[in-house]
Design an enzyme around this catalytic site. Structure first.
Site, PDB file in Angstrom:
ATOM      1  CB  CYS A   1      39.539  35.374  35.746  1.00 53.43           C
ATOM      2  SG  CYS A   1      38.524  35.512  37.105  1.00 53.43           S
TER       3      CYS A   1
ATOM      4  CG  HIS B   1      39.695  39.158  33.657  1.00 48.95           C
ATOM      5  ND1 HIS B   1      38.401  38.999  33.376  1.00 48.95           N
ATOM      6  CD2 HIS B   1      39.911  39.139  34.947  1.00 48.95           C
ATOM      7  CE1 HIS B   1      38.049  38.511  34.507  1.00 48.95           C
ATOM      8  NE2 HIS B   1      38.736  38.582  35.444  1.00 48.95           N
TER       9      HIS B   1
ATOM     10  CG  ASN C   1      35.534  39.451  37.331  1.00 49.12           C
ATOM     11  OD1 ASN C   1      35.503  38.763  36.452  1.00 49.12           O
ATOM     12  ND2 ASN C   1      36.515  39.476  38.244  1.00 49.12           N
TER      13      ASN C   1
HETATM   14  N1  COA Z   1      30.557  48.398  50.205  1.00 52.83           N
HETATM   15  C1  COA Z   1      30.992  49.203  50.899  1.00 52.83           C
HETATM   16  N2  COA Z   1      32.208  49.066  51.386  1.00 52.83           N
HETATM   17  C2  COA Z   1      32.817  47.938  51.108  1.00 52.83           C
HETATM   18  C3  COA Z   1      32.339  46.919  50.239  1.00 52.83           C
HETATM   19  C4  COA Z   1      31.178  47.310  49.655  1.00 52.83           C
HETATM   20  N3  COA Z   1      30.620  46.397  48.766  1.00 52.83           N
HETATM   21  N4  COA Z   1      33.411  46.210  50.052  1.00 52.83           N
HETATM   22  C5  COA Z   1      34.307  46.514  50.972  1.00 52.83           C
HETATM   23  N5  COA Z   1      33.984  47.437  51.845  1.00 52.83           N
HETATM   24  C6  COA Z   1      34.723  48.488  52.621  1.00 52.83           C
HETATM   25  C7  COA Z   1      35.694  47.519  53.241  1.00 52.83           C
HETATM   26  O1  COA Z   1      35.093  46.904  54.622  1.00 52.83           O
HETATM   27  C8  COA Z   1      36.783  48.431  53.691  1.00 52.83           C
HETATM   28  O2  COA Z   1      36.357  48.995  55.071  1.00 52.83           O
HETATM   29  P1  COA Z   1      37.398  49.621  56.218  1.00 52.83           P
HETATM   30  O3  COA Z   1      38.424  50.676  55.348  1.00 52.83           O
HETATM   31  O4  COA Z   1      36.518  50.316  57.157  1.00 52.83           O
HETATM   32  O5  COA Z   1      38.219  48.058  56.646  1.00 52.83           O
HETATM   33  C9  COA Z   1      36.797  49.427  52.776  1.00 52.83           C
HETATM   34  O6  COA Z   1      35.488  49.286  52.046  1.00 52.83           O
HETATM   35  C10 COA Z   1      38.227  49.198  51.619  1.00 52.83           C
HETATM   36  O7  COA Z   1      38.017  47.930  51.208  1.00 52.83           O
HETATM   37  P2  COA Z   1      39.110  47.351  50.476  1.00 52.83           P
HETATM   38  O8  COA Z   1      38.985  45.980  50.213  1.00 52.83           O
HETATM   39  O9  COA Z   1      40.467  47.775  50.971  1.00 52.83           O
HETATM   40  O10 COA Z   1      38.888  48.316  48.947  1.00 52.83           O
HETATM   41  P3  COA Z   1      39.933  48.301  47.752  1.00 52.83           P
HETATM   42  O11 COA Z   1      39.809  49.443  47.546  1.00 52.83           O
HETATM   43  O12 COA Z   1      41.175  47.504  47.874  1.00 52.83           O
HETATM   44  O13 COA Z   1      38.807  47.554  46.607  1.00 52.83           O
HETATM   45  C11 COA Z   1      38.414  45.435  45.358  1.00 52.83           C
HETATM   46  C12 COA Z   1      38.433  46.219  46.779  1.00 52.83           C
HETATM   47  C13 COA Z   1      37.877  44.137  45.847  1.00 52.83           C
HETATM   48  C14 COA Z   1      37.324  46.344  44.696  1.00 52.83           C
HETATM   49  C15 COA Z   1      39.683  45.582  44.747  1.00 52.83           C
HETATM   50  O14 COA Z   1      40.589  45.151  45.713  1.00 52.83           O
HETATM   51  C16 COA Z   1      39.769  44.597  43.447  1.00 52.83           C
HETATM   52  O15 COA Z   1      39.060  44.925  42.477  1.00 52.83           O
HETATM   53  N6  COA Z   1      40.451  43.572  43.756  1.00 52.83           N
HETATM   54  C17 COA Z   1      40.683  42.686  42.510  1.00 52.83           C
HETATM   55  C18 COA Z   1      39.473  42.194  42.185  1.00 52.83           C
HETATM   56  C19 COA Z   1      39.377  40.454  41.986  1.00 52.83           C
HETATM   57  O16 COA Z   1      40.048  39.996  42.917  1.00 52.83           O
HETATM   58  N7  COA Z   1      38.769  39.791  41.453  1.00 52.83           N
HETATM   59  C20 COA Z   1      38.601  38.380  41.037  1.00 52.83           C
HETATM   60  C21 COA Z   1      39.891  37.830  40.617  1.00 52.83           C
HETATM   61  S1  COA Z   1      39.870  38.247  38.805  1.00 52.83           S
END
Ligand code: COA
Length: 320
Positions: free
Chosen positions: A111, A247, A277
């Site tokens: 990315c 990004h 994204n």
């Molecule tokens: N819909 C509903 N619930 C979801 C879900 C979805 N699409 N995806 C995950 N969950 C749930 C999980 O199962 C978890 O449930 P639990 O608490 O019962 O275990 C809960 O939501 C929290 O998940 P978590 O992964 O901790 O959420 P977060 O607040 O960290 O957000 C991302 C997740 C991926 C949105 C965030 O971490 C992010 O944007 N990271 C960077 C993005 C990235 O890596 N991009 C690629 C590289 S550029």
């Protein structure tokens, strides 16, 4: 180096969060509050290389040039159905740019690819090896995720952006980093079996895996540092910069980065709400959108900042 023209192209199919909730166990409220994304464009019947070529043609048109004026094509692409030839070679074919004096090649820096690609273009322009480079960032990230995994499939969209770059003094400073952490984001395709490989220790296909929270933390920390470093390297102050184009991985990441800077917050542009994204295409698609809206104008100072699998990061200061 200077930007002579930009263009972009999107798949025609828009997918809303409600549409995703019919495919995986998710909902609009979760996706909106955790990512800021409301909808994204996803490839359906389009051919990926034709979408990329359309963005390229629009950039050539915006530069007031014709395809034959291009003497180097560089593409950034993480993954598409053609491992070879390169996407750059496919675009050359579609645009009808005759060889043999227009070399073509692809890059892969995840990315952060737009920033890495700019650096390569600058090098070729500086040495005089190229005069008019067509630089394309095109991604179909939605073909890399497992569509039963709600954690990843809701995050991404597809799209293509391009620019024509020529010689000039508008590329003011850059910074690239790479920290070996392949486990935070990866995607593995199977290779063809041979009579000689044993299969031991070899994983076959693994759809995109990402440690979202870790990426989130690393993205915010690195972006804050990279932006400050690159602006200082250009001999400028943060307030001199008219536009911050980051990004588009998550609206909360953009918000967390910009809150660290005592700057008018509207200088931090975003379109993740309706694009998702799109990996390396996200920054140049946002730039093309802002140029066409008349928000980014000739002479304005811009900062680009990206991060992604590797873990790689990059930032650049450029005048439009
Ligand atoms: N819909 C509903 N619930 C979801 C879900 C979805 N699409 N995806 C995950 N969950 C749930 C999980 O199962 C978890 O449930 P639990 O608490 O019962 O275990 C809960 O939501 C929290 O998940 P978590 O992964 O901790 O959420 P977060 O607040 O960290 O957000 C991302 C997740 C991926 C949105 C965030 O971490 C992010 O944007 N990271 C960077 C993005 C990235 O890596 N991009 C690629 C590289 S550029």
């Amino acid at each position: 180096m200077k930007i002579l023209g930009t263009g972009s192209a999107l798949p025609k199919h828009t997918v809303t969060n409600d549409m995703l909730s019919e495919i995986v166990d998710t909902n609009d409220e979760w996706i909106t509050t955790r990512t800021g994304i409301k909808s994204r464009q996803i490839i359906t019947t389009e051919r990926f290389e034709e979408l990329a070529a359309l963005a390229a043609q629009r950039a050539i048109d915006a530069a007031g040039l014709v395809p034959e004026d291009i003497d180097f094509i560089i593409c950034h692409n993480v993954c598409n159905a053609y491992v070879t030839p390169s996407l750059a070679a496919l675009i050359q074919h579609i645009l009808g740019i005759k060889g043999p004096n227009c070399p073509t090649m692809d890059l892969n820096s995840a990315c952060a690819g737009f920033i890495y690609g700019l650096e390569i273009c600058e090098a070729f322009l500086q040495t005089g090896r190229a005069k008019k480079i067509l630089f394309v960032c095109a991604e179909e990230v939605t073909r890399m995720v497992d569509w039963t995994q709600r954690e990843t499939c809701v995050l991404f969209g597809d799209g293509a952006a391009a620019m024509v770059l020529g010689k000039g003094d508008n590329y003011l400073a850059s910074k690239l980093t790479s920290t070996p952490m392949p486990e935070v984001i990866y995607y593995r395709l199977p290779c063809e079996p041979t009579p000689f490989e044993t299969g031991e220790g070899i994983d076959t296909h693994i759809a995109m895996q990402l440690k979202g929270r870790e990426v989130f933390r690393m993205a915010v920390t690195s972006a804050q540092k990279d932006i400050k470093d690159v602006v200082a390297k250009a001999g400028l102050q943060l307030e001199d910069i008219d536009h911050y184009l980051l990004h588009q991985a998550n609206m909360r990441i953009v918000d967390a980065i910009k809150q660290n800077f005592d700057l008018p917050q509207e200088r931090f542009h975003h379109n993740i709400e309706y694009r998702g994204n799109t990996s390396s295409a996200s920054i140049p698609m946002l730039l093309d959108e802002k140029i066409r809206e008349g928000v980014v104008k000739r002479g304005d100072l811009m900062v680009f900042n990206g991060f992604g699998a590797g873990f790689v990061t990059g930032a650049a200061v450029m005048r439009y």
